[in-house]
Design an enzyme around this catalytic site. Structure first.
Site, mmCIF file in Angstrom:
data_model
loop_
_atom_site.group_PDB
_atom_site.id
_atom_site.type_symbol
_atom_site.label_atom_id
_atom_site.label_comp_id
_atom_site.label_asym_id
_atom_site.label_seq_id
_atom_site.Cartn_x
_atom_site.Cartn_y
_atom_site.Cartn_z
ATOM 1 N N GLU A 1 11.638 -11.050 -2.793
ATOM 2 C CA GLU A 1 10.568 -10.249 -3.399
ATOM 3 C C GLU A 1 9.282 -11.066 -3.325
ATOM 4 O O GLU A 1 9.303 -12.270 -3.567
ATOM 5 C CB GLU A 1 10.960 -9.932 -4.854
ATOM 6 N N ASP B 1 8.713 0.418 0.032
ATOM 7 C CA ASP B 1 7.429 1.134 -0.033
ATOM 8 C C ASP B 1 7.366 2.130 1.126
ATOM 9 O O ASP B 1 7.519 1.744 2.287
ATOM 10 C CB ASP B 1 6.274 0.135 0.063
HETATM 11 C C1 LIG Z 1 9.109 0.393 -4.141
HETATM 12 S S1 LIG Z 1 9.664 -1.170 -4.689
HETATM 13 C C2 LIG Z 1 11.431 -1.017 -4.729
HETATM 14 C C3 LIG Z 1 12.081 -2.074 -5.570
HETATM 15 C C4 LIG Z 1 13.599 -2.063 -5.668
HETATM 16 N N1 LIG Z 1 14.243 -2.191 -4.369
HETATM 17 C C5 LIG Z 1 14.114 -0.844 -6.389
HETATM 18 O O1 LIG Z 1 14.740 0.000 -5.747
HETATM 19 O O2 LIG Z 1 13.878 -0.745 -7.594
HETATM 20 C C6 LIG Z 1 9.404 -2.175 -3.237
HETATM 21 C C7 LIG Z 1 9.422 -3.661 -3.557
HETATM 22 O O3 LIG Z 1 9.287 -4.373 -2.319
HETATM 23 C C8 LIG Z 1 8.384 -5.448 -2.527
HETATM 24 N N2 LIG Z 1 7.773 -5.771 -1.233
HETATM 25 C C9 LIG Z 1 6.908 -4.993 -0.533
HETATM 26 N N3 LIG Z 1 6.563 -5.587 0.615
HETATM 27 C C10 LIG Z 1 7.207 -6.787 0.622
HETATM 28 C C11 LIG Z 1 7.248 -7.855 1.557
HETATM 29 N N4 LIG Z 1 6.546 -7.794 2.695
HETATM 30 N N5 LIG Z 1 8.028 -8.929 1.269
HETATM 31 C C12 LIG Z 1 8.741 -8.972 0.119
HETATM 32 N N6 LIG Z 1 8.746 -7.979 -0.818
HETATM 33 C C13 LIG Z 1 7.979 -6.901 -0.561
HETATM 34 C C14 LIG Z 1 7.372 -4.917 -3.531
HETATM 35 O O4 LIG Z 1 6.681 -5.951 -4.189
HETATM 36 C C15 LIG Z 1 8.278 -4.104 -4.446
HETATM 37 O O5 LIG Z 1 8.763 -4.885 -5.507
#
Ligand SMILES: C[S@@+](CC[C@H](N)C(=O)[O-])C[C@H]1O[C@@H](n2cnc3c(N)ncnc32)[C@H](O)[C@@H]1O
Length: 195
Positions: A56, A106
């Site tokens: 994360e 995302d």
């Molecule tokens: C929409 S949330 C989903 C979180 C979790 N998987 C859930 O289902 O509750 C997407 C997560 O991916 C993380 N994220 C987005 N781009 C990322 C990257 N390039 N590297 C690491 N984490 C990332 C965001 O910070 C966020 O916490």
């Protein structure tokens, strides 16, 4: 900060040594984009027979996961604060990962942002290189268009094979899943394996 579950980044040019990181040779699974860690914490507790690396990029979230892991004495979970594309490409030892969970990444709904979506052919090739034979990708999204483009991206990578869904009803539900379920909105999932 709770150091226990946090992965110290001492060298970003060397593959992880899973035994060094977890202290055993249990199968390694990944949670890419772990969010607040609801899934990672519950899944690691549900599956003491595996090691789980949650990746994360947001510091606040990573701290929270590490704190909760320490409080709940979860010993088979490690949390890495790093960009997941870099992690998969450069830090995972080849042919060493059993399962990668990608839950509600995302969706980048605007057309001009589609290239930012995580599931792209290059990413899939990198991930597949880290999979053991039989290693699998489990993907869940609420976004129908992302679901379609993800399937195209995996097919284009020519390396993973579509497989029947896993028993996802046994998995802990993330806040996203609970919200979509409560709103009666559909969620989509797919599983691919490295043959
Ligand atoms: C929409 S949330 C989903 C979180 C979790 N998987 C859930 O289902 O509750 C997407 C997560 O991916 C993380 N994220 C987005 N781009 C990322 C990257 N390039 N590297 C690491 N984490 C990332 C965001 O910070 C966020 O916490």
């Amino acid at each position: 900060m709770e150091a226990g579950a946090l992965v110290p980044i001492t060298d970003i040019c060397r593959h992880f040594d899973w035994r060094e990181l977890f202290g055993n040779d249990h199968p390694v699974e990944l949670d890419l984009g772990a969010g607040d860690g609801g899934f990672a914490l519950a899944y690691a507790q549900q599956h003491p027979e595996i090691n789980l690396l949650a990746v994360e990029r947001l510091l606040g979230r990573v701290r929270k996961i590490a704190k909760r892991a320490a409080r709940a004495k979860v010993t088979n979970l490690r949390v890495l604060r790093l960009e997941f594309g870099y992690t998969v490409r450069y830090l995972l030892p080849p042919q060493s990962v059993s399962v990668a969970h990608i839950l509600f990444p995302d969706p980048w709904p605007k057309r001009r942002h589609w290239p930012r979506r995580l599931i792209q052919p290059d990413f899939i090739r990198d991930l597949a290189a880290a999979f053991k034979t039989g290693g699998e990708l489990r993907f869940t999204t609420d976004h129908e268009h992302y679901f379609e483009t993800a399937q195209q991206a995996v097919a284009e990578a020519h390396i993973l094979q579509r497989a029947p869904e896993w028993d996802w009803t046994a998995d802990p539900k993330t806040d996203f899943q609970l919200t979509f379920d409560a709103e009666g909105r559909p969620t989509y999932r797919a599983r691919w394996i490295r043959p």
